[in-house]
Design a protein around this motif. Structure first.
Motif, PDB file in Angstrom:
ATOM      1  N   ASP A   1      25.926  62.406 -26.955  1.00  0.00           N
ATOM      2  CA  ASP A   1      26.684  62.628 -28.191  1.00  0.00           C
ATOM      3  C   ASP A   1      26.244  61.593 -29.209  1.00  0.00           C
ATOM      4  O   ASP A   1      25.965  60.433 -28.869  1.00  0.00           O
ATOM      5  CB  ASP A   1      28.192  62.498 -27.932  1.00  0.00           C
TER       6      ASP A   1
ATOM      7  N   SER B   1      14.852  60.490 -36.452  1.00  0.00           N
ATOM      8  CA  SER B   1      15.091  60.366 -37.899  1.00  0.00           C
ATOM      9  C   SER B   1      13.792  60.492 -38.678  1.00  0.00           C
ATOM     10  O   SER B   1      13.739  61.165 -39.713  1.00  0.00           O
ATOM     11  CB  SER B   1      15.761  59.031 -38.223  1.00  0.00           C
TER      12      SER B   1
ATOM     13  N   GLU C   1      20.737  64.782 -37.874  1.00  0.00           N
ATOM     14  CA  GLU C   1      20.684  63.370 -37.458  1.00  0.00           C
ATOM     15  C   GLU C   1      21.935  62.974 -36.682  1.00  0.00           C
ATOM     16  O   GLU C   1      21.905  62.017 -35.919  1.00  0.00           O
ATOM     17  CB  GLU C   1      20.521  62.452 -38.676  1.00  0.00           C
ATOM     18  N   ARG C   2      23.025  63.693 -36.896  1.00  0.00           N
ATOM     19  CA  ARG C   2      24.280  63.396 -36.206  1.00  0.00           C
ATOM     20  C   ARG C   2      24.504  64.307 -35.008  1.00  0.00           C
ATOM     21  O   ARG C   2      25.534  64.236 -34.344  1.00  0.00           O
ATOM     22  CB  ARG C   2      25.465  63.523 -37.177  1.00  0.00           C
TER      23      ARG C   2
ATOM     24  N   ASP D   1      20.858  65.660 -42.531  1.00  0.00           N
ATOM     25  CA  ASP D   1      21.897  64.710 -42.123  1.00  0.00           C
ATOM     26  C   ASP D   1      22.715  65.247 -40.951  1.00  0.00           C
ATOM     27  O   ASP D   1      23.097  64.492 -40.054  1.00  0.00           O
ATOM     28  CB  ASP D   1      22.805  64.371 -43.302  1.00  0.00           C
ATOM     29  N   SER D   2      22.976  66.540 -40.956  1.00  0.00           N
ATOM     30  CA  SER D   2      23.715  67.155 -39.854  1.00  0.00           C
ATOM     31  C   SER D   2      22.927  67.032 -38.549  1.00  0.00           C
ATOM     32  O   SER D   2      23.491  66.701 -37.501  1.00  0.00           O
ATOM     33  CB  SER D   2      23.986  68.627 -40.176  1.00  0.00           C
TER      34      SER D   2
ATOM     35  N   ASP E   1      27.817  61.552 -32.655  1.00  0.00           N
ATOM     36  CA  ASP E   1      28.703  61.497 -33.822  1.00  0.00           C
ATOM     37  C   ASP E   1      28.991  60.023 -34.116  1.00  0.00           C
ATOM     38  O   ASP E   1      28.480  59.137 -33.428  1.00  0.00           O
ATOM     39  CB  ASP E   1      29.992  62.283 -33.551  1.00  0.00           C
ATOM     40  N   SER E   2      29.780  59.737 -35.127  1.00  0.00           N
ATOM     41  CA  SER E   2      29.962  58.334 -35.537  1.00  0.00           C
ATOM     42  C   SER E   2      30.603  57.479 -34.442  1.00  0.00           C
ATOM     43  O   SER E   2      30.196  56.328 -34.235  1.00  0.00           O
ATOM     44  CB  SER E   2      30.768  58.254 -36.833  1.00  0.00           C
ATOM     45  N   ILE E   3      31.568  58.004 -33.709  1.00  0.00           N
ATOM     46  CA  ILE E   3      32.208  57.217 -32.644  1.00  0.00           C
ATOM     47  C   ILE E   3      31.219  56.977 -31.500  1.00  0.00           C
ATOM     48  O   ILE E   3      31.096  55.859 -30.994  1.00  0.00           O
ATOM     49  CB  ILE E   3      33.483  57.924 -32.133  1.00  0.00           C
ATOM     50  N   SER E   4      30.492  58.031 -31.118  1.00  0.00           N
ATOM     51  CA  SER E   4      29.512  57.889 -30.031  1.00  0.00           C
ATOM     52  C   SER E   4      28.407  56.925 -30.425  1.00  0.00           C
ATOM     53  O   SER E   4      27.939  56.131 -29.604  1.00  0.00           O
ATOM     54  CB  SER E   4      28.919  59.255 -29.687  1.00  0.00           C
ATOM     55  N   SER E   5      27.969  56.984 -31.690  1.00  0.00           N
ATOM     56  CA  SER E   5      26.929  56.061 -32.172  1.00  0.00           C
ATOM     57  C   SER E   5      27.405  54.615 -32.068  1.00  0.00           C
ATOM     58  O   SER E   5      26.642  53.723 -31.691  1.00  0.00           O
ATOM     59  CB  SER E   5      26.570  56.375 -33.624  1.00  0.00           C
ATOM     60  N   GLU E   6      28.667  54.399 -32.394  1.00  0.00           N
ATOM     61  CA  GLU E   6      29.220  53.043 -32.299  1.00  0.00           C
ATOM     62  C   GLU E   6      29.248  52.580 -30.842  1.00  0.00           C
ATOM     63  O   GLU E   6      28.885  51.437 -30.541  1.00  0.00           O
ATOM     64  CB  GLU E   6      30.627  53.026 -32.896  1.00  0.00           C
TER      65      GLU E   6
END
Length: 182
Positions: A98, A154, A86-87, A83-84, A100-105
């Motif tokens: 990048d 993934s 994957e991020r 999981d790490s 991370d969750s913000i960059s993915s969004e």
């Protein structure tokens, strides 16, 4: 039985064992601290006016993990590592993005915008800031390749984790389990 302590600051000067309620009342009247337990410091104990070394308590023996415990912990560790990764930053067009969750969004918004432009028959481009702060110019076709890169990464990580899970499941000793590394 009660213990009466004459205390000055953080020091118990005298300890008297009181065996009757009258003795307790006598020392309470003097302002002494009354306790049903002896005062115990980390390594000393004050009882009957004397300071003694506290008896050493044996260290509690921690239960040893079973083979099943070791397998469950190893699988948990493998999933956390997967999981790490994957991020972690996404390799894309010879750069790292990048992820991370913000960059993915943000990437999801750019992908949606590129899809919308393609459906409307319009061109679309964006200059994306990479992990190293360099700029990567991307067309709508480049941006639409991001989900493919994410899915491929993934898939690779999950295949690796599944192979490790099979190793964990087939391990017959804890040593075999501990030898499995990401």
């Amino acid at each position: 039985m009660q213990f009466a302590y004459e205390i000055t600051g953080d020091t118990a000067n005298v300890c008297i064992v009181c065996e009757t309620p009258e003795e307790v009342a006598k020392y309470q009247a003097k302002g002494w601290y009354i306790s049903s337990e002896p005062i115990i410091w980390a390594d000393k104990m004050y009882v009957n006016g004397q300071l003694f070394d506290r008896p050493k308590q044996p260290e509690p023996e921690l239960p040893q993990p079973t083979l099943e415990d070791a397998k469950q912990q190893k699988w948990f560790d493998i999933k956390m590592k997967r999981d790490s990764e994957e991020r972690s930053p996404l390799p894309f067009l010879n750069k790292l993005l990048d992820f991370d969750s913000i960059s993915s969004e943000r990437l999801a918004w750019a992908i949606d915008a590129a899809r919308t432009a393609v459906m409307a028959g319009q061109s679309f481009s964006v200059e994306w800031t990479c992990t190293d702060n360099s700029v990567l110019p991307m067309t709508e076709q480049d941006i639409l390749g991001i989900p493919i890169a994410v899915a491929q990464r993934s898939d690779t990580l999950h295949k690796k984790a599944r192979a490790m899970k099979a190793q964990i499941d087939s391990a017959t000793t804890k040593e075999d389990v501990y030898a499995i590394t990401w």
